[in-house]
Scaffold this motif. Structure first.
Motif, PDB file in Angstrom:
ATOM      1  N   THR A  25       0.671  -1.134   0.178  1.00  0.00           N
ATOM      2  CA  THR A  25       0.169  -0.217   0.000  1.00  0.00           C
ATOM      3  C   THR A  25       1.124   1.291  -0.100  1.00  0.00           C
ATOM      4  O   THR A  25       2.165   1.199   0.293  1.00  0.00           O
ATOM      5  CB  THR A  25      -0.738   0.135   1.168  1.00  0.00           C
ATOM      6  OG1 THR A  25       0.144  -0.039   2.491  1.00  0.00           O
ATOM      7  CG2 THR A  25      -1.755  -1.036   1.268  1.00  0.00           C
ATOM      8  N   ASP A  48       0.622   5.293   1.931  1.00  0.00           N
ATOM      9  CA  ASP A  48       0.179   6.143   2.686  1.00  0.00           C
ATOM     10  C   ASP A  48       0.647   7.605   2.648  1.00  0.00           C
ATOM     11  O   ASP A  48       1.833   7.753   2.208  1.00  0.00           O
ATOM     12  CB  ASP A  48       0.060   5.788   4.191  1.00  0.00           C
ATOM     13  CG  ASP A  48      -1.031   4.368   4.435  1.00  0.00           C
ATOM     14  OD1 ASP A  48      -2.098   4.532   4.220  1.00  0.00           O
ATOM     15  OD2 ASP A  48      -0.214   3.278   4.636  1.00  0.00           O
ATOM     16  N   GLY A 106      -4.824   6.701   2.081  1.00  0.00           N
ATOM     17  CA  GLY A 106      -3.928   5.557   1.479  1.00  0.00           C
ATOM     18  C   GLY A 106      -4.580   4.585   0.836  1.00  0.00           C
ATOM     19  O   GLY A 106      -5.968   4.287   1.080  1.00  0.00           O
ATOM     20  N   ASP A 146      -0.700  -5.322   9.759  1.00  0.00           N
ATOM     21  CA  ASP A 146      -2.172  -5.273   9.219  1.00  0.00           C
ATOM     22  C   ASP A 146      -2.846  -6.559   9.598  1.00  0.00           C
ATOM     23  O   ASP A 146      -2.295  -7.533   9.275  1.00  0.00           O
ATOM     24  CB  ASP A 146      -1.951  -4.968   7.704  1.00  0.00           C
ATOM     25  CG  ASP A 146      -3.382  -4.650   7.192  1.00  0.00           C
ATOM     26  OD1 ASP A 146      -4.426  -5.440   7.363  1.00  0.00           O
ATOM     27  OD2 ASP A 146      -3.510  -3.399   6.373  1.00  0.00           O
ATOM     28  N   VAL A 200       1.172  -6.646   4.797  1.00  0.00           N
ATOM     29  CA  VAL A 200       0.939  -5.587   4.158  1.00  0.00           C
ATOM     30  C   VAL A 200       2.161  -4.559   4.444  1.00  0.00           C
ATOM     31  O   VAL A 200       2.528  -4.263   5.475  1.00  0.00           O
ATOM     32  CB  VAL A 200      -0.270  -4.870   4.590  1.00  0.00           C
ATOM     33  CG1 VAL A 200      -0.509  -3.509   3.637  1.00  0.00           C
ATOM     34  CG2 VAL A 200      -1.611  -5.564   4.052  1.00  0.00           C
ATOM     35  N   THR A 253       3.714  -0.899   3.598  1.00  0.00           N
ATOM     36  CA  THR A 253       3.414   0.363   3.135  1.00  0.00           C
ATOM     37  C   THR A 253       4.378   1.217   2.828  1.00  0.00           C
ATOM     38  O   THR A 253       5.439   1.293   3.517  1.00  0.00           O
ATOM     39  CB  THR A 253       2.351   1.016   4.041  1.00  0.00           C
ATOM     40  OG1 THR A 253       1.638   2.116   3.389  1.00  0.00           O
ATOM     41  CG2 THR A 253       2.862   1.358   5.340  1.00  0.00           C
ATOM     42  N   HIS A 291       0.031   3.719  12.266  1.00  0.00           N
ATOM     43  CA  HIS A 291       0.152   5.449  11.730  1.00  0.00           C
ATOM     44  C   HIS A 291       0.612   6.017  12.768  1.00  0.00           C
ATOM     45  O   HIS A 291       1.215   7.289  12.235  1.00  0.00           O
ATOM     46  CB  HIS A 291      -1.360   5.560  11.123  1.00  0.00           C
ATOM     47  CG  HIS A 291      -1.650   4.930   9.865  1.00  0.00           C
ATOM     48  ND1 HIS A 291      -2.576   5.187   9.065  1.00  0.00           N
ATOM     49  CD2 HIS A 291      -0.927   3.934   9.385  1.00  0.00           C
ATOM     50  CE1 HIS A 291      -2.485   4.317   7.855  1.00  0.00           C
ATOM     51  NE2 HIS A 291      -1.681   3.667   8.193  1.00  0.00           N
TER      52      HIS A 291
END
Lengths: 216, 216
Positions: free
Chosen positions: A13, A15, A46, A86, A91, A93, A131
Motif C-alpha cells: 500500500t 499512505d 492511502g 495489518d 501488508v 506500506t 500510523h
C-alpha cells in the motif's frame, strides 16, 4: 479471478501524510476509515498500489480519491513493513509526505473514507494500524530536513512576513529561534525575497511581505 | 505449492548498499549475479523478503548470506518501485544503507552471488536493474545527512587523525573543506575526542589520534 504465485507475496500500500501549519500549529490530514479493519478509526489516507502504477503515482491517486487533495511535491518517507502491522495479510506500506499551505488545502472525504479532517500533531486521535509510529517518523524527517531544505517556506501562503515564517519554523522544529540569527540564516540561504508590499493594519508598524524563492 | 490472491500482488525485495572509504575513495560493496535476470552483472546484495520477517531483518539476512557481512546499523534509504524495473514480475525493493570502516569489512561471495568486490563510486561497472539510480540516491542521502549525523566518523577506523577524518568528509560530500572551519565544526559537534596517542612515523611531525564519541 485469482492470481497465483509460487511463494507467498505481500500486499503493498501507499499512505500519505499531508502536513500544514494553521495559526502556529502543525497539523496533519487524516481520514476516518469506512471499512474493516480499524473501521471508524482515523488513519492516513492511502490504499493498495495497482500492479502497473509507480509508488508515487499510487500515492498521488489514493490521496486524491480519499481526500480530494491534489498534492504537488511528494517526498517519500520510507517503507514500513512489520509482519503484523495489518490483520488482513502481510501488508508493506510506502509512506509519502506532502506539505501544503493552509490557504491551498481543500479537502473532502471520498472513496472508502467516511470523513476527512485536520488534526493538530499535538492532539492526535487514536490511529489505525502503525500510523502513530509512522507520524512520529514523519515528524522527525521534517525536523531533520528543516535546515537543509527550508521546508518552512513550502508551508507558507503566497506572501508572508518574516515573523510568520519564523513562527512556522519554530512550530516544525519544536524549538525557539533567535530572531537575529534566524534572519541572518534566511539571508545566507537566499530562500525568501521581498515582494515589495507591506502587511497593513493592526496596532504595529507595517511589516514587509516576502515570498519563497525556491523549494526543495 | 501455490499461493493465490484475489488481486495481483507485487514481489518485495531488499537491497543493501554497504559503503566504506578506502584511501580517500568512497567505495560500495557489489556482488556479481549468479542467476537470471542480469546474470553476470554487478548488483547490490539483496533478495526476497520472507513473508514473516521484517524488512530490516531481511536486509540483514540477505547481506549476510550473499556477502558474509554482518551489518551493524542499517538505515533505510527508501522503496523503489517502477513497474518495469525487474523483468520477472512487479518487484518493489526496499533499500538500506550500511556504513562500515574498511578495517572491519570482511566479505566473501555466498548464496547465489558469483563474486563480491568493492568498487569505487567513481568507477562503477554496469549495474543490474535500477541499481545505478539507487546508488545515486544513496550517495545523495549520504551528502544530505553528513552535517547532521556525522556519518564520516562512522566510516573511520578506531583511531584516526583529524586530517584523515576531513579527507573522508570531503570524499562523501564531494567538496573541499577549509581546515580551520572543519576543526571548528568538529569542536562544536563534539563528535570526536583525543585518544591521547599520536600517529608516529613518516616525514611529518606526529599527528594526534582521535576517536568518535557517538554515532547516529
Amino acid at each position: 479471478m485469482a492470481y497465483s504465485y509460487e511463494y507467498p507475496h505481500p500486499a503493498v500500500t501507499v499512505d500519505v501524510a499531508v502536513f500544514t501549519v494553521d495559526n502556529g500549529a502543525l497539523e496533519v490530514l487524516l481520514i476516518k476509515r469506512g471499512e474493516w479493519p480499524h473501521t471508524g478509526k482515523w488513519a492516513l489516507p492511502g490504499g493498495f498500489v495497482e500492479i502497473d502504477e509507480s509508488l508515487k503515482r499510487a500515492a498521488w491517486r489514493e490521496l486524491r480519491e480519499e481526500t480530494g487533495v491534489h498534492a504537488g511535491y511528494l517526498e517519500q518517507l520510507g517503507a514500513f513493513g512489520h509482519p503484523d502491522r495489518d490483520p488482513r495479510e502481510r501488508v508493506i506500506t510506502v509512506v509519502y509526505i506532502a506539505l501544503v499551505p493552509l490557504d491551498r488545502l481543500r479537502f473532502e472525504a471520498g472513496s472508502d473514507a467516511a470523513d476527512a479532517q485536520l488534526f493538530a500533531i499535538s492532539e492526535l486521535p487514536e490511529l489505525a494500524f502503525d500510523h502513530a509510529k509512522i507520524l512520529r517518523r514523519a515528524r522527525e524527517r521534517l525536523r531533520d530536513k528543516l535546515d537543509v531544505a527550508d521546508i518552512a517556506t513550502q508551508l507558507m501562503p503566497a506572501q508572508f512576513t518574516l515573523t510568520e515564517l519564523q513562527r512556522t519554523h519554530e512550530t516544525i522544529s519544536g524549538t525557539e529561534s533567535d530572531k537575529r540569527n534566524f534572519r541572518k540564516k534566511l539571508k545566507t540561504l537566499e530562500i525568501v525575497e521581498p515582494t515589495g508590499e507591506n502587511r497593513q493594519g493592526g496596532p504595529h508598524r507595517p511589516a514587509r511581505l516576502y515570498r519563497a524563492t525556491r523549494s526543495i
